[in-house]
Design a protein around this motif. Structure first.
Motif, PDB file in Angstrom:
ATOM      1  N   GLY A   1      51.047  36.573  55.607  1.00  0.00           N
ATOM      2  CA  GLY A   1      49.685  36.497  56.094  1.00  0.00           C
ATOM      3  C   GLY A   1      48.637  36.164  55.049  1.00  0.00           C
ATOM      4  O   GLY A   1      47.445  36.175  55.349  1.00  0.00           O
ATOM      5  N   ASN A   2      49.056  35.856  53.824  1.00  0.00           N
ATOM      6  CA  ASN A   2      48.103  35.516  52.770  1.00  0.00           C
ATOM      7  C   ASN A   2      47.703  34.045  52.894  1.00  0.00           C
ATOM      8  O   ASN A   2      48.572  33.175  52.983  1.00  0.00           O
ATOM      9  N   PRO A   3      46.409  33.747  52.898  1.00  0.00           N
ATOM     10  CA  PRO A   3      45.975  32.341  52.983  1.00  0.00           C
ATOM     11  C   PRO A   3      46.249  31.597  51.680  1.00  0.00           C
ATOM     12  O   PRO A   3      45.892  32.071  50.601  1.00  0.00           O
ATOM     13  N   VAL A   4      46.909  30.466  51.774  1.00  0.00           N
ATOM     14  CA  VAL A   4      47.233  29.655  50.601  1.00  0.00           C
ATOM     15  C   VAL A   4      46.820  28.219  50.858  1.00  0.00           C
ATOM     16  O   VAL A   4      46.696  27.775  52.001  1.00  0.00           O
ATOM     17  N   GLU A   5      46.597  27.486  49.781  1.00  0.00           N
ATOM     18  CA  GLU A   5      46.329  26.049  49.845  1.00  0.00           C
ATOM     19  C   GLU A   5      47.588  25.312  49.394  1.00  0.00           C
ATOM     20  O   GLU A   5      48.168  25.645  48.362  1.00  0.00           O
ATOM     21  N   ILE A   6      47.986  24.314  50.168  1.00  0.00           N
ATOM     22  CA  ILE A   6      49.224  23.588  49.874  1.00  0.00           C
ATOM     23  C   ILE A   6      49.041  22.118  50.182  1.00  0.00           C
ATOM     24  O   ILE A   6      48.306  21.741  51.119  1.00  0.00           O
ATOM     25  N   ALA A   7      49.647  21.263  49.371  1.00  0.00           N
ATOM     26  CA  ALA A   7      49.621  19.815  49.586  1.00  0.00           C
ATOM     27  C   ALA A   7      50.934  19.245  49.082  1.00  0.00           C
ATOM     28  O   ALA A   7      51.621  19.861  48.250  1.00  0.00           O
ATOM     29  N   ALA A   8      51.307  18.085  49.600  1.00  0.00           N
ATOM     30  CA  ALA A   8      52.584  17.472  49.222  1.00  0.00           C
ATOM     31  C   ALA A   8      52.448  15.961  49.238  1.00  0.00           C
ATOM     32  O   ALA A   8      51.539  15.403  49.855  1.00  0.00           O
ATOM     33  N   VAL A   9      53.362  15.305  48.532  1.00  0.00           N
ATOM     34  CA  VAL A   9      53.462  13.849  48.564  1.00  0.00           C
ATOM     35  C   VAL A   9      54.753  13.502  49.291  1.00  0.00           C
ATOM     36  O   VAL A   9      55.804  14.087  49.037  1.00  0.00           O
ATOM     37  N   ILE A  10      54.656  12.567  50.230  1.00  0.00           N
ATOM     38  CA  ILE A  10      55.794  12.137  51.040  1.00  0.00           C
ATOM     39  C   ILE A  10      56.142  10.699  50.654  1.00  0.00           C
ATOM     40  O   ILE A  10      55.284   9.816  50.715  1.00  0.00           O
ATOM     41  N   VAL A  11      57.382  10.470  50.237  1.00  0.00           N
ATOM     42  CA  VAL A  11      57.866   9.127  49.900  1.00  0.00           C
ATOM     43  C   VAL A  11      58.730   8.645  51.072  1.00  0.00           C
ATOM     44  O   VAL A  11      59.728   9.291  51.406  1.00  0.00           O
ATOM     45  N   PHE A  12      58.345   7.527  51.680  1.00  0.00           N
ATOM     46  CA  PHE A  12      59.049   7.080  52.879  1.00  0.00           C
ATOM     47  C   PHE A  12      59.062   5.559  52.955  1.00  0.00           C
ATOM     48  O   PHE A  12      58.351   4.871  52.209  1.00  0.00           O
ATOM     49  N   LYS A  13      59.876   5.043  53.875  1.00  0.00           N
ATOM     50  CA  LYS A  13      59.898   3.615  54.167  1.00  0.00           C
ATOM     51  C   LYS A  13      60.380   3.410  55.596  1.00  0.00           C
ATOM     52  O   LYS A  13      61.073   4.265  56.163  1.00  0.00           O
ATOM     53  N   VAL A  14      60.016   2.277  56.170  1.00  0.00           N
ATOM     54  CA  VAL A  14      60.457   1.923  57.520  1.00  0.00           C
ATOM     55  C   VAL A  14      61.838   1.292  57.426  1.00  0.00           C
ATOM     56  O   VAL A  14      62.063   0.377  56.629  1.00  0.00           O
ATOM     57  N   VAL A  15      62.776   1.786  58.222  1.00  0.00           N
ATOM     58  CA  VAL A  15      64.124   1.226  58.247  1.00  0.00           C
ATOM     59  C   VAL A  15      64.437   0.558  59.588  1.00  0.00           C
ATOM     60  O   VAL A  15      65.429  -0.162  59.703  1.00  0.00           O
ATOM     61  N   ASP A  16      63.619   0.784  60.601  1.00  0.00           N
ATOM     62  CA  ASP A  16      63.802   0.164  61.914  1.00  0.00           C
ATOM     63  C   ASP A  16      62.433  -0.291  62.404  1.00  0.00           C
ATOM     64  O   ASP A  16      61.645   0.504  62.908  1.00  0.00           O
ATOM     65  N   ALA A  17      62.153  -1.582  62.243  1.00  0.00           N
ATOM     66  CA  ALA A  17      60.835  -2.109  62.591  1.00  0.00           C
ATOM     67  C   ALA A  17      60.560  -2.015  64.088  1.00  0.00           C
ATOM     68  O   ALA A  17      59.412  -1.820  64.507  1.00  0.00           O
ATOM     69  N   ALA A  18      61.601  -2.161  64.916  1.00  0.00           N
ATOM     70  CA  ALA A  18      61.407  -2.095  66.366  1.00  0.00           C
ATOM     71  C   ALA A  18      60.920  -0.714  66.791  1.00  0.00           C
ATOM     72  O   ALA A  18      60.003  -0.587  67.610  1.00  0.00           O
ATOM     73  N   LYS A  19      61.525   0.341  66.252  1.00  0.00           N
ATOM     74  CA  LYS A  19      61.086   1.696  66.562  1.00  0.00           C
ATOM     75  C   LYS A  19      59.658   1.929  66.078  1.00  0.00           C
ATOM     76  O   LYS A  19      58.851   2.566  66.770  1.00  0.00           O
ATOM     77  N   ALA A  20      59.347   1.430  64.888  1.00  0.00           N
ATOM     78  CA  ALA A  20      58.000   1.624  64.335  1.00  0.00           C
ATOM     79  C   ALA A  20      56.935   0.965  65.186  1.00  0.00           C
ATOM     80  O   ALA A  20      55.803   1.453  65.275  1.00  0.00           O
ATOM     81  N   VAL A  21      57.282  -0.139  65.849  1.00  0.00           N
ATOM     82  CA  VAL A  21      56.296  -0.870  66.655  1.00  0.00           C
ATOM     83  C   VAL A  21      56.233  -0.353  68.082  1.00  0.00           C
ATOM     84  O   VAL A  21      55.139  -0.167  68.641  1.00  0.00           O
ATOM     85  N   PHE A  22      57.382  -0.089  68.691  1.00  0.00           N
ATOM     86  CA  PHE A  22      57.412   0.170  70.128  1.00  0.00           C
ATOM     87  C   PHE A  22      57.561   1.634  70.516  1.00  0.00           C
ATOM     88  O   PHE A  22      57.140   2.020  71.598  1.00  0.00           O
ATOM     89  N   ASP A  23      58.184   2.471  69.660  1.00  0.00           N
ATOM     90  CA  ASP A  23      58.441   3.851  70.067  1.00  0.00           C
ATOM     91  C   ASP A  23      57.288   4.795  69.756  1.00  0.00           C
ATOM     92  O   ASP A  23      57.232   5.893  70.325  1.00  0.00           O
ATOM     93  N   VAL A  24      56.410   4.429  68.860  1.00  0.00           N
ATOM     94  CA  VAL A  24      55.237   5.249  68.547  1.00  0.00           C
ATOM     95  C   VAL A  24      54.005   4.354  68.480  1.00  0.00           C
ATOM     96  O   VAL A  24      54.120   3.145  68.297  1.00  0.00           O
ATOM     97  N   ASP A  25      52.854   4.971  68.655  1.00  0.00           N
ATOM     98  CA  ASP A  25      51.591   4.243  68.558  1.00  0.00           C
ATOM     99  C   ASP A  25      51.014   4.460  67.168  1.00  0.00           C
ATOM    100  O   ASP A  25      50.717   5.588  66.790  1.00  0.00           O
TER     101      ASP A  25
END
Length: 281
Positions: A108-132
């Motif tokens: 229950g202690n309030p903390v501040e947290i942040a992260a860096v996410i390293v990613f890449k697209v591996v399926d262009a069709a899913k990236a275009v059509f499955d999500v907005d």
């Protein structure tokens, strides 16, 4: 939706075909063959709309009359189906730096947290059509996963009996990567790595928690010192009695143990007292 390969031919060959058709059309017009000449010129113009250029580490998604025709991943110039809509998706590795999020840890202690996410697209069709807007999807899901993982562990503990956000950053990052991959696979995104970039108590309790940490550290250190001192005192008494140097009764044994413990545990250097004998001896 599953990515597939779109029909495409070498772009330079396509340009050559268009030049030949356009030249034949112009020649036919000059020979007063109007209809064949117009048809050849129109076909050449139609083929021009199919020319597309693909940069390295990019994928071009091809749409024709609302239907997915496939993707082009090879770099270069190509000619594909004319009058198609083509969307370019980057396949390069990218970083997303989350905002500093304020969450409550498992205690229950309030903390501040942040992260860096390293990613890449591996399926262009899913990236275009499955999500907005897959980039916005990555951002929102990343922050949601960070919040969820941060609420499962305490910020810190001196008991060494469970994982903590501060003491087990590698394990927490691994769990964050696993959870985030499950959330982002629907968008055709692969999570390569996640790392915590900021972790601290919230400002409103930072001073109080610092005092708590200091007190816990002092208690932990004192406990270790006392455990060591007791062992040293026991060893000293045992060796003296085993070697026959002295023979102590219970009262003198307690006195010697007390002196040894005071000498070892004391923060200040102990002052020795030299006993030279009694005046009335």
């Amino acid at each position: 939706m599953q990515e597939s390969k779109a029909w495409a031919m070498n772009g330079f060959l396509g340009i050559l075909v268009m030049v030949v058709l356009a030249g034949g059309g112009v020649y036919s017009l000059l020979q007063e063959q109007v209809i064949p000449g117009i048809l050849l010129v129109v076909v050449a113009i139609v083929l021009v709309s199919g020319i597309t250029i693909v940069q390295p580490n990019q994928s071009v998604v091809v749409l024709f009359l609302g239907k997915y025709m496939g993707s082009i991943r090879e770099a270069g110039i190509f000619m594909t189906i004319p009058f198609t809509i083509r969307r370019t998706i980057s396949l390069r590795v990218r970083n997303f730096n989350s905002k500093r999020l304020k969450v409550n840890d498992v205690e229950g202690n309030p903390v501040e947290i942040a992260a860096v996410i390293v990613f890449k697209v591996v399926d262009a069709a899913k990236a275009v059509f499955d999500v907005d807007q897959y980039e916005e999807f990555v951002e929102i899901q990343s922050e949601t996963a960070i919040r969820h993982v941060a609420t499962k562990y305490p910020y810190d503990t001196f008991e060494d009996v469970k994982l903590t956000l501060r003491g087990n950053a590698q394990e927490v990052s691994h769990e964050l990567t696993t959870e985030l991959q499950e959330r982002l696979k629907v968008a055709g995104v692969e999570v390569i790595e996640t790392r915590l970039t900021h972790l601290a108590y919230s400002t409103e309790i930072a001073q109080a928690m610092l005092q708590r940490q200091q007190a816990s550290a002092i208690i932990s250190a004192r406990k270790q010192i006392v455990d060591g001192a007791v062992g040293m005192a026991q060893d000293a008494i045992k060796r003296l009695e085993t070697d026959g140097v002295i023979d102590l009764d219970d009262e003198r044994r307690v006195t010697m143990i007390n002196n040894l413990l005071v000498s070892i545990v004391s923060e200040n250097g102990s002052q020795p007292v030299v006993n030279t004998g009694s005046l009335y001896q």
